[in-house]
Design an enzyme around this catalytic site. Structure first.
Site, short mmCIF file in Angstrom:
data_model
loop_
_atom_site.label_atom_id
_atom_site.label_comp_id
_atom_site.label_asym_id
_atom_site.label_seq_id
_atom_site.Cartn_x
_atom_site.Cartn_y
_atom_site.Cartn_z
N ILE A 23 1.03 -1.31 -0.05
CA ILE A 23 -0.11 -0.05 -0.27
C ILE A 23 0.77 0.83 0.31
CG2 ILE A 23 -1.62 1.71 1.10
CD1 ILE A 23 -2.82 -1.60 2.73
N ASP A 28 -10.14 5.69 8.79
CA ASP A 28 -10.70 4.64 8.05
C ASP A 28 -11.06 3.31 9.16
OD1 ASP A 28 -12.72 3.42 5.81
OD2 ASP A 28 -10.61 1.78 5.02
N HIS A 77 -14.24 1.32 7.55
CA HIS A 77 -12.84 0.51 6.91
C HIS A 77 -13.53 0.15 5.38
CE1 HIS A 77 -10.36 -2.91 8.76
NE2 HIS A 77 -10.09 -2.50 7.90
N ILE A 78 -13.57 0.86 4.98
CA ILE A 78 -14.08 1.04 3.94
C ILE A 78 -12.63 0.65 2.23
CG2 ILE A 78 -15.71 2.08 3.90
CD1 ILE A 78 -15.11 3.80 2.22
N GLY A 79 -11.35 0.89 3.21
CA GLY A 79 -10.55 1.21 2.32
C GLY A 79 -9.91 0.02 1.07
N ARG A 114 -4.49 -0.13 10.74
CA ARG A 114 -5.48 -0.78 12.23
C ARG A 114 -5.33 0.51 13.01
NH1 ARG A 114 -6.24 -3.45 8.48
NH2 ARG A 114 -6.42 -6.25 8.66
N GLU A 155 -14.28 -1.94 16.07
CA GLU A 155 -15.23 -2.36 15.10
C GLU A 155 -16.16 -3.02 15.03
OE1 GLU A 155 -12.90 -2.21 11.07
OE2 GLU A 155 -11.70 -0.90 11.94
#
Length: 315
Positions: free
Chosen positions: A155, A259, A280-282, A235, A264
């Site tokens: 990433i 994100d 958390h849509i990465g 994270r 969660e």
């Protein structure tokens, strides 16, 4: 061959297609919804006779693994395996595989969106304008600013690649330095303190482990520039959220985009003008989910044929 499939939210649209293809490979498949897979007792009940466990964010600890009497393979629908007790899986003779890099481009694109949105206050201005306000606001350009990347993996490299067009200065800290790729992408490795103090945009893209829990704490915010932006797509537990929210409220830093959260879904989200939060849509794009699904099905095929599994993390 029996498969237990904990269907993460992102895979709901294609999980039936995945199940059909698993069955074509000779598997008997049982699915758990996201809510059911968050119930440890339900997982322990259903995993008892499973040969393969396919999952996204479900916790797979020692208790779960001790209930898995037939389990031979765990397939993570993503990269990070911090929700799996990998070491104990080794002791139990269970192979753990993941999907490194399959969602890297999706996550990197989200980072770029965050950087522009924070710099131009898009979330705040969108909200104000919809409420009838027509108030001008000055923003910032990315060009000429310093991008700091904590963690230079798949990433981190994609982020550096995309931001080339913005003519940014790029620095990084990583325990594993890919000097050749860094040179190619125009990235300089620096110390962690330099990363914190020199970055205009600090992006957290490192995996969570025992050494970096709450790494980004109050002491880090004191080192950062007053107008710096923090972005976390890794994270949630890497950041001390209490310290972050205090830093945002007191304007110690310019803003943040999260994100991921330590818990969660979170109990609450602070209503701060300089904070953006997404669920958390990465890696949640149609393209990345399909790539991960294809890799998952390939590993199930390999398992059924006695071939080597791809991307084993506990070899």
């Amino acid at each position: 061959m029996k498969i237990l499939f904990s269907v993460g939210n992102a895979f709901v649209p294609i999980h039936q297609e995945m199940v059909m293809k698993m069955e074509q490979l000779g598997a008997k498949v049982e699915c758990l919804t996201f809510d059911a897979s968050m119930n440890p007792d339900k997982v322990k009940e259903k995993i008892r006779d499973a040969d393969i466990y396919v999952l996204a964010v479900t916790k797979v600890n020692r208790e779960v693994l001790d209930c898995a009497h037939s389990l031979k393979l765990i397939i993570k629908l993503g990269t990070g395996v911090d929700n799996i007790d990998v070491n104990y899986a080794v002791e139990k003779g269970i192979v753990v595989s993941n999907a490194p890099g399959e969602n890297a481009w999706s996550v990197a694109e989200l980072v770029i969106g965050y950087m522009i949105a924070l710099s131009r206050k898009l979330s705040l201005l969108d909200s104000r304008t919809k409420k009838g306000a027509w108030k001008h606001s000055l923003g910032l350009e990315l060009s000429g600013k310093t991008l700091g990347i904590l963690g230079f993996g798949n990433i981190g490299k994609k982020i550096a690649q995309i931001t080339h067009v913005f003519r940014m200065n790029k620095i990084a800290f990583s325990n594993h330095k890919d000097e050749k790729m860094a040179e190619r992408l125009g990235v300089s490795f620096v110390t962690m303190d330099q990363l914190f103090s020199e970055s205009d945009y600090l992006v957290i893209s490192t995996s969570l482990n025992q050494t970096n829990y709450h790494l980004i704490d109050a002491s880090v915010f004191k080192k950062m520039k007053a107008n710096a932006f923090l972005i976390n797509i890794s994270r949630g537990a890497i950041i001390d959220e209490v310290a972050l929210f205090d830093a945002l409220q007191t304007n110690q830093i310019g803003g943040a985009a999260l994100d991921v959260r330590e818990i969660e879904p979170p109990d609450s989200v602070p209503n701060l003008n300089n904070l953006m939060v997404t669920p958390h849509i990465g890696g949640s794009t149609i393209e990345s989910i399909q790539r991960i699904a294809n890799l998952t099905l390939e590993n199930i095929r390999r398992f059924s044929q006695g071939e080597s599994i791809l991307h084993v993390v506990n070899r």
